[in-house]
Design a protein around this motif. Sequence first.
Motif, mmCIF file in Angstrom:
data_model
loop_
_atom_site.group_PDB
_atom_site.id
_atom_site.type_symbol
_atom_site.label_atom_id
_atom_site.label_comp_id
_atom_site.label_asym_id
_atom_site.label_seq_id
_atom_site.Cartn_x
_atom_site.Cartn_y
_atom_site.Cartn_z
ATOM 1 N N LEU A 273 -6.025 7.759 -8.000
ATOM 2 C CA LEU A 273 -5.402 6.792 -7.625
ATOM 3 C C LEU A 273 -4.694 5.662 -8.870
ATOM 4 O O LEU A 273 -3.529 5.326 -9.561
ATOM 5 C CB LEU A 273 -5.501 5.688 -6.728
ATOM 6 C CG LEU A 273 -5.164 3.570 -6.456
ATOM 7 C CD1 LEU A 273 -3.757 4.082 -5.905
ATOM 8 C CD2 LEU A 273 -6.030 2.930 -5.639
ATOM 9 N N TRP B 31 -0.368 2.983 -0.220
ATOM 10 C CA TRP B 31 -0.473 2.974 -2.061
ATOM 11 C C TRP B 31 -0.017 3.327 -2.744
ATOM 12 O O TRP B 31 -0.026 3.058 -3.917
ATOM 13 C CB TRP B 31 -2.219 2.396 -2.835
ATOM 14 C CG TRP B 31 -3.297 0.983 -1.900
ATOM 15 C CD1 TRP B 31 -2.697 0.268 -1.006
ATOM 16 C CD2 TRP B 31 -4.634 1.390 -1.176
ATOM 17 N NE1 TRP B 31 -3.592 -0.585 -1.173
ATOM 18 C CE2 TRP B 31 -4.980 0.009 -1.243
ATOM 19 C CE3 TRP B 31 -5.917 2.259 -2.079
ATOM 20 C CZ2 TRP B 31 -5.599 -0.145 -0.240
ATOM 21 C CZ3 TRP B 31 -7.134 2.028 -2.168
ATOM 22 C CH2 TRP B 31 -7.077 0.198 -1.208
ATOM 23 N N THR C 263 2.621 4.200 -7.054
ATOM 24 C CA THR C 263 2.587 3.491 -6.364
ATOM 25 C C THR C 263 3.534 2.253 -5.925
ATOM 26 O O THR C 263 4.578 2.127 -5.877
ATOM 27 C CB THR C 263 1.888 2.528 -7.957
ATOM 28 O OG1 THR C 263 2.389 1.850 -8.796
ATOM 29 C CG2 THR C 263 0.562 2.578 -8.534
ATOM 30 N N GLU D 197 2.797 -2.592 -1.857
ATOM 31 C CA GLU D 197 1.579 -2.756 -1.297
ATOM 32 C C GLU D 197 0.163 -3.056 -2.433
ATOM 33 O O GLU D 197 -0.651 -3.480 -1.763
ATOM 34 C CB GLU D 197 1.420 -2.035 0.060
ATOM 35 C CG GLU D 197 1.848 -2.828 1.021
ATOM 36 C CD GLU D 197 3.799 -1.570 1.012
ATOM 37 O OE1 GLU D 197 4.311 -2.446 1.453
ATOM 38 O OE2 GLU D 197 3.916 -0.699 0.017
ATOM 39 N N PHE D 198 0.253 -1.592 -2.988
ATOM 40 C CA PHE D 198 -1.041 -1.383 -3.631
ATOM 41 C C PHE D 198 -0.505 -3.137 -4.516
ATOM 42 O O PHE D 198 -2.022 -3.551 -5.084
ATOM 43 C CB PHE D 198 -0.514 -0.859 -5.007
ATOM 44 C CG PHE D 198 -1.260 -0.573 -5.800
ATOM 45 C CD1 PHE D 198 -2.405 -0.028 -5.762
ATOM 46 C CD2 PHE D 198 -1.078 -0.903 -7.256
ATOM 47 C CE1 PHE D 198 -3.713 0.470 -6.991
ATOM 48 C CE2 PHE D 198 -1.605 -1.114 -8.569
ATOM 49 C CZ PHE D 198 -3.170 0.212 -9.105
ATOM 50 N N HIS E 168 -2.768 -5.936 -2.672
ATOM 51 C CA HIS E 168 -3.645 -5.478 -2.627
ATOM 52 C C HIS E 168 -4.837 -5.842 -3.233
ATOM 53 O O HIS E 168 -5.895 -6.763 -3.349
ATOM 54 C CB HIS E 168 -4.124 -4.109 -2.027
ATOM 55 C CG HIS E 168 -5.598 -4.149 -1.317
ATOM 56 N ND1 HIS E 168 -6.098 -3.652 -0.056
ATOM 57 C CD2 HIS E 168 -7.231 -3.517 -2.940
ATOM 58 C CE1 HIS E 168 -7.343 -3.988 -0.155
ATOM 59 N NE2 HIS E 168 -7.643 -3.332 -1.610
#
Length: 202
Positions: free
Chosen positions: A91, A126, A144, A147-148, A151
Motif C-alpha cells: 500500500l 484503497w 490509490t 477512499e484511500f 480513510h
Amino acid sequence: MTETEKAIEAALFAAEEPMSVEELSRFLGDAPYGDIRDGLEALAEHYAERGLRIVERGRRWHFETAPELAHFLRREREQVRRLSRAATEVLAIVAYHEPVSRAEIESIRGVQTSGGTLDVLMEAGWIRIAGRREVPGRPTIYATTPEFLDHFGLASRRDLPGIAELRAAGLLDPVEEAFEALVEADEPAVEESFDEAPAGTG
C-alpha cells in the motif's frame, strides 16, 4: 452566506457521492469554477468548528462527521482489521510511486508479492487497477483511490508525509536504514519484509 454557497451546501447534502468542482458547476447551471471554489472554501471555513465538516478528498468535496465526534455515532466498537506487513508495504509503495506494476512493487520491496496481497487492498477499496503499462506484456498498473485518501484524512497525495516528518514522528526507528533504502528522491517507502520469498525465486 451567499446564494452560491447555499446552493453548494444543498447539493453536497443531497449528493450520494462526493462531488468535484466541475460536477458542482454543472449541477448549478454551469456556474463559474472560481465561484464554486470560493464557495467551497467559505463553507469549509464556516463548518470548521461544527459537528459536520465540508472537506476535500481527492479533488472531490463532501460532508463528514467531525473526527472528534465520530465515537458518539458508533453504536458498537468496530473491530480493527490490521493489514499484514506485506499489505502495508505494498500500500505504501503504491501510494508513493503510483501508477506502479506488480513487477515494480517487487523490485522496490526485493521480494515477491502475492496476488492475494493486492486483492486484499482492492477489497478494502484503497487501491484500484489503473490500466496497463505500454511495454511488452502490458502489465497491469495500480493506483490509490479516493477512499484511500478519505480513510487517511488526506486531501491529495501531496499530503503524504515525507521522510523528515516520519523520522520526527519516530516511525523510521528501528528500521530506518531498510526504509530509506527503498526511497526514491524524497519519497518515503517502507521497510523490507521477510515473510515472502525473494523476487525471482520459486
